[in-house]
Write a protein that holds these residues in place. Structure first.
Motif, short mmCIF file in Angstrom:
data_model
loop_
_atom_site.label_atom_id
_atom_site.label_comp_id
_atom_site.label_asym_id
_atom_site.label_seq_id
_atom_site.Cartn_x
_atom_site.Cartn_y
_atom_site.Cartn_z
N PHE A 22 0.83 -1.21 0.00
CA PHE A 22 0.00 0.00 0.00
C PHE A 22 0.87 1.26 0.00
N GLU A 23 1.91 1.26 0.80
CA GLU A 23 2.79 2.43 0.89
C GLU A 23 3.47 2.70 -0.45
N LYS A 24 3.96 1.64 -1.07
CA LYS A 24 4.64 1.79 -2.36
C LYS A 24 3.66 2.26 -3.44
N LYS A 167 -4.33 0.91 7.60
CA LYS A 167 -4.83 1.71 8.72
C LYS A 167 -5.66 2.88 8.20
N GLY A 168 -6.59 3.32 9.03
CA GLY A 168 -7.43 4.46 8.64
C GLY A 168 -6.78 5.77 9.04
N GLY A 169 -7.53 6.66 9.65
CA GLY A 169 -7.00 7.95 10.09
C GLY A 169 -6.61 8.82 8.90
N ASN A 170 -5.47 9.50 9.04
CA ASN A 170 -5.00 10.39 7.97
C ASN A 170 -4.67 9.65 6.68
N GLU A 171 -4.34 8.37 6.83
CA GLU A 171 -3.99 7.59 5.65
C GLU A 171 -5.22 7.28 4.80
N ALA A 198 -12.76 -0.25 8.80
CA ALA A 198 -12.25 0.12 10.12
C ALA A 198 -12.10 -1.11 11.02
N MET A 199 -13.08 -2.00 10.97
CA MET A 199 -13.01 -3.22 11.78
C MET A 199 -11.84 -4.09 11.34
#
Length: 335
Positions: A22-24, A167-171, A198-199
């Motif tokens: 995901f990051e890449k 992960k959620g949040g700002n991402e 989220a779960m």
């Protein structure tokens, strides 16, 4: 590492790999949006790089789910094999004779037989029926409940893997573009909802599979013997009239009960903790006050001397038993 822990470890490893992908992906997407026009982004990145990312990621997802499902299938196959495994013919014949002749077994006798049937689910059910006939309330894990619980746990973990988008949040769930749609019974239900994402983002915990793990272990665990309510009531009815409010025990009546119920001590151990005379009668029967005199003289003089030398308290108990008087709790508590 047991198989339940292995399932969680597989899921955790998958999530770590997914996070790197995901990051890449997000980094490459951001750079592409900066240097490409909307039309070029669609043709070059979405139809090129996105397809490559989504294809390899979804392939890894399928492989992970397949590995998890293989472990659950092993557990399921093991339970089914345990369920249909026959009881040894000799043991089965013993159980049949016990049932046919109505033989009453003590707690210790039941425990001697128990190991011979633990490797067979059906044998265990037959044995528990015999234990019930002998006044003990026992429980056996229902194989349908256990298989159903396994199915539920498998479905939850499978769904959690498929819906993991980081992960959620700002991402903002960075892998949301790469995961497949929600599929139920072959029907495409569209994208996973935000609550579902989220779960799935919550880190898997070791206790996620605790319930099914405990059921699985309990299925083959040693049997816990508890007197049935009726048996406990019957014993209480026999013993209650034999002790007065001062704790004095009617020795002749108590000895008669012991003759009727040779394993009375072990049955007292299985009586409810709130039975008020439990400890008093246990002490009496263990010390066997008046019963000592009525026993056949099988001990030699040398053996008797040895017993007396070991404990002067037992000598006092024997002298008291010879007088055949009532047994007071104050005296019992001395031993």
């Amino acid at each position: 590492m047991d198989r339940f822990e292995k399932v969680l470890e597989i899921e955790k490893k998958y999530r770590r790999n997914a996070d790197r992908i995901f990051e890449k992906y997000r980094k490459e997407e951001t750079e592409a949006r900066k240097r490409l026009s909307p039309e070029s982004f669609q043709s070059e990145f979405v139809l090129g790089r996105w397809v490559s990312y989504a294809g390899s990621f979804r392939s890894e997802t399928d492989i992970t789910v397949r590995r998890v499902n293989e472990i659950f299938q092993e557990l399921r196959d093991e339970l089914k094999a345990w369920m249909i495994k026959p009881v040894e013919p000799g043991v089965l014949e013993v159980l049949r004779c016990i049932r046919e002749f109505g033989i009453r077994l003590s707690l210790q006798e039941l425990k001697v037989i128990e190991p011979e049937i633990n490797n067979s689910y059906l044998g265990k059910k037959v044995f528990l029926s015999i234990a019930k006939d002998n006044g003990f309330s026992t429980k056996c894990i229902n194989i349908d409940e256990l298989l159903s619980t396994l199915d539920t746990a498998q479905s939850i973990i499978e769904s959690r893997i498929y819906s993991y988008a980081g992960k959620g949040g700002n991402e903002g769930f960075p892998g949301r573009d790469l995961i497949e749609h929600k599929i139920i019974n072959g029907v495409d239900m569209g994208e996973y909802s935000l609550p579902e994402l989220a779960m799935a983002s919550v880190e898997p915990r070791s206790n996620d599979l605790d319930y099914v793990k405990k059921l699985f272990e309990k299925a083959k665990a040693p049997i816990s013997y508890v007197l049935s309510e009726k048996e406990a009531e019957d014993i209480a009815k026999k013993l209650d009239p034999l002790i007065d409010r001062w704790g004095d025990i009617n020795t002749k009546g108590a000895d008669k009960v012991r003759e009727e119920i040779p394993d009375i001590v072990s049955r007292l151990d299985s009586m409810p903790d709130d039975y008020e005379h439990k400890e008093a009668f246990k002490k009496y029967f263990l010390l066997n006050y008046a019963g000592a005199k009525s026993q056949p003289e099988i001990n030699s003089a040398k053996e008797s001397e040895s017993i007396i030398e070991e404990s002067s308290s037992l000598e006092q108990a024997k002298e008291y038993a010879d007088r055949r008087g009532t047994v007071n709790m104050d005296i019992l508590n001395q031993f």
